[in-house]
Design a protein around this motif. Structure first.
Motif, PDB file in Angstrom:
ATOM      1  N   LEU A  82      -7.397 -15.841   8.935  1.00 52.24           N
ATOM      2  CA  LEU A  82      -5.994 -16.218   9.104  1.00 52.24           C
ATOM      3  C   LEU A  82      -5.651 -15.994  10.566  1.00 52.24           C
ATOM      4  O   LEU A  82      -5.764 -14.881  11.062  1.00 52.24           O
ATOM      5  CB  LEU A  82      -5.091 -15.363   8.213  1.00 52.24           C
ATOM      6  CG  LEU A  82      -3.590 -15.629   8.350  1.00 52.24           C
ATOM      7  CD1 LEU A  82      -3.236 -17.057   7.964  1.00 52.24           C
ATOM      8  CD2 LEU A  82      -2.799 -14.638   7.491  1.00 52.24           C
ATOM      9  N   THR A  83      -5.315 -17.077  11.253  1.00 53.85           N
ATOM     10  CA  THR A  83      -4.996 -16.953  12.666  1.00 53.85           C
ATOM     11  C   THR A  83      -3.506 -17.158  12.891  1.00 53.85           C
ATOM     12  O   THR A  83      -2.899 -18.062  12.310  1.00 53.85           O
ATOM     13  CB  THR A  83      -5.799 -17.957  13.515  1.00 53.85           C
ATOM     14  OG1 THR A  83      -5.622 -19.266  12.971  1.00 53.85           O
ATOM     15  CG2 THR A  83      -7.277 -17.626  13.514  1.00 53.85           C
ATOM     16  N   ALA A  84      -2.955 -16.287  13.712  1.00 57.77           N
ATOM     17  CA  ALA A  84      -1.543 -16.379  14.073  1.00 57.77           C
ATOM     18  C   ALA A  84      -1.406 -17.312  15.270  1.00 57.77           C
ATOM     19  O   ALA A  84      -2.365 -17.524  16.005  1.00 57.77           O
ATOM     20  CB  ALA A  84      -1.004 -14.989  14.419  1.00 57.77           C
ATOM     21  N   PRO A  85      -0.224 -17.873  15.472  1.00 60.56           N
ATOM     22  CA  PRO A  85      -0.031 -18.736  16.645  1.00 60.56           C
ATOM     23  C   PRO A  85      -0.167 -17.945  17.941  1.00 60.56           C
ATOM     24  O   PRO A  85       0.044 -16.736  17.967  1.00 60.56           O
ATOM     25  CB  PRO A  85       1.398 -19.262  16.463  1.00 60.56           C
ATOM     26  CG  PRO A  85       2.051 -18.335  15.499  1.00 60.56           C
ATOM     27  CD  PRO A  85       0.972 -17.763  14.640  1.00 60.56           C
ATOM     28  N   GLU A  86      -0.568 -18.650  18.988  1.00 62.08           N
ATOM     29  CA  GLU A  86      -0.636 -18.022  20.314  1.00 62.08           C
ATOM     30  C   GLU A  86       0.748 -17.533  20.721  1.00 62.08           C
ATOM     31  O   GLU A  86       1.740 -18.248  20.507  1.00 62.08           O
ATOM     32  CB  GLU A  86      -1.110 -19.056  21.358  1.00 62.08           C
ATOM     33  CG  GLU A  86      -2.550 -19.486  21.213  1.00 62.08           C
ATOM     34  CD  GLU A  86      -3.516 -18.389  21.607  1.00 62.08           C
ATOM     35  OE1 GLU A  86      -3.223 -17.640  22.573  1.00 62.08           O
ATOM     36  OE2 GLU A  86      -4.554 -18.260  20.936  1.00 62.08           O
ATOM     37  N   PRO A  87       0.838 -16.334  21.290  1.00 61.42           N
ATOM     38  CA  PRO A  87       2.149 -15.876  21.771  1.00 61.42           C
ATOM     39  C   PRO A  87       2.744 -16.872  22.764  1.00 61.42           C
ATOM     40  O   PRO A  87       2.040 -17.350  23.647  1.00 61.42           O
ATOM     41  CB  PRO A  87       1.826 -14.543  22.459  1.00 61.42           C
ATOM     42  CG  PRO A  87       0.532 -14.101  21.840  1.00 61.42           C
ATOM     43  CD  PRO A  87      -0.217 -15.366  21.523  1.00 61.42           C
ATOM     44  N   GLY A  88       3.992 -17.190  22.582  1.00 61.45           N
ATOM     45  CA  GLY A  88       4.658 -18.104  23.498  1.00 61.45           C
ATOM     46  C   GLY A  88       4.435 -19.576  23.198  1.00 61.45           C
ATOM     47  O   GLY A  88       5.011 -20.427  23.856  1.00 61.45           O
ATOM     48  N   SER A  89       3.585 -19.873  22.197  1.00 61.28           N
ATOM     49  CA  SER A  89       3.357 -21.288  21.889  1.00 61.28           C
ATOM     50  C   SER A  89       4.543 -21.830  21.087  1.00 61.28           C
ATOM     51  O   SER A  89       5.255 -21.087  20.428  1.00 61.28           O
ATOM     52  CB  SER A  89       2.056 -21.465  21.098  1.00 61.28           C
ATOM     53  OG  SER A  89       2.128 -20.792  19.862  1.00 61.28           O
ATOM     54  N   MET A  90       4.741 -23.131  21.178  1.00 64.14           N
ATOM     55  CA  MET A  90       5.844 -23.761  20.460  1.00 64.14           C
ATOM     56  C   MET A  90       5.419 -24.072  19.034  1.00 64.14           C
ATOM     57  O   MET A  90       4.436 -24.791  18.827  1.00 64.14           O
ATOM     58  CB  MET A  90       6.260 -25.060  21.160  1.00 64.14           C
ATOM     59  CG  MET A  90       6.834 -24.848  22.558  1.00 64.14           C
ATOM     60  SD  MET A  90       8.394 -23.937  22.518  1.00 64.14           S
ATOM     61  CE  MET A  90       9.452 -25.185  21.766  1.00 64.14           C
ATOM     62  N   ASN A  91       6.116 -23.495  18.078  1.00 63.91           N
ATOM     63  CA  ASN A  91       5.816 -23.762  16.676  1.00 63.91           C
ATOM     64  C   ASN A  91       7.117 -24.000  15.931  1.00 63.91           C
ATOM     65  O   ASN A  91       8.144 -23.407  16.258  1.00 63.91           O
ATOM     66  CB  ASN A  91       5.083 -22.580  16.040  1.00 63.91           C
ATOM     67  CG  ASN A  91       3.671 -22.439  16.558  1.00 63.91           C
ATOM     68  OD1 ASN A  91       2.814 -23.244  16.235  1.00 63.91           O
ATOM     69  ND2 ASN A  91       3.443 -21.437  17.382  1.00 63.91           N
ATOM     70  N   LEU A  92       7.057 -24.855  14.956  1.00 63.62           N
ATOM     71  CA  LEU A  92       8.238 -25.081  14.130  1.00 63.62           C
ATOM     72  C   LEU A  92       8.631 -23.787  13.437  1.00 63.62           C
ATOM     73  O   LEU A  92       7.792 -23.138  12.814  1.00 63.62           O
ATOM     74  CB  LEU A  92       7.938 -26.146  13.063  1.00 63.62           C
ATOM     75  CG  LEU A  92       7.840 -27.584  13.552  1.00 63.62           C
ATOM     76  CD1 LEU A  92       7.386 -28.486  12.421  1.00 63.62           C
ATOM     77  CD2 LEU A  92       9.187 -28.053  14.074  1.00 63.62           C
TER      78      LEU A  92
END
Length: 87
Positions: free
Chosen positions: A53-63
């Motif tokens: 399970l991977t979390a989004p990159e810090p600072g990346s744009m996600n809904l």
């Protein structure tokens, strides 16, 4: 951080095969990814599904939307399914 518990549901496809859907529960953004990395079959009894399970990159744009990351595989119904997280 605690990313929530990963669980699975098994649904029969036919009398020999189950569809196994693993789910990472509700996550706060669409940036979370759940992937099956490998499956080990042990002693003809257990199917150990390794996942990441991977979390989004810090600072990346996600809904900013509650999502439930899922992955699916198919396993013989003769096996007992065990989940194992890849660290």
């Amino acid at each position: 951080g605690d990313k929530g518990e990963v669980t699975f549901t098994a649904s029969p496809v036919n009398d020999k095969v189950n569809s196994i859907v693993i789910s990472a529960g509700s996550q706060p953004t669409a940036g979370y990814q759940l992937a099956i990395t490998r499956i080990d079959f042990i002693a003809g009894e257990e199917a150990v599904i390794h996942y990441r399970l991977t979390a989004p990159e810090p600072g990346s744009m996600n809904l900013q939307v509650i999502t439930e990351p899922r992955a699916e595989t198919f396993i013989s119904s003769a096996y007992k399914v065990v989940l194992e997280e890849d660290k």
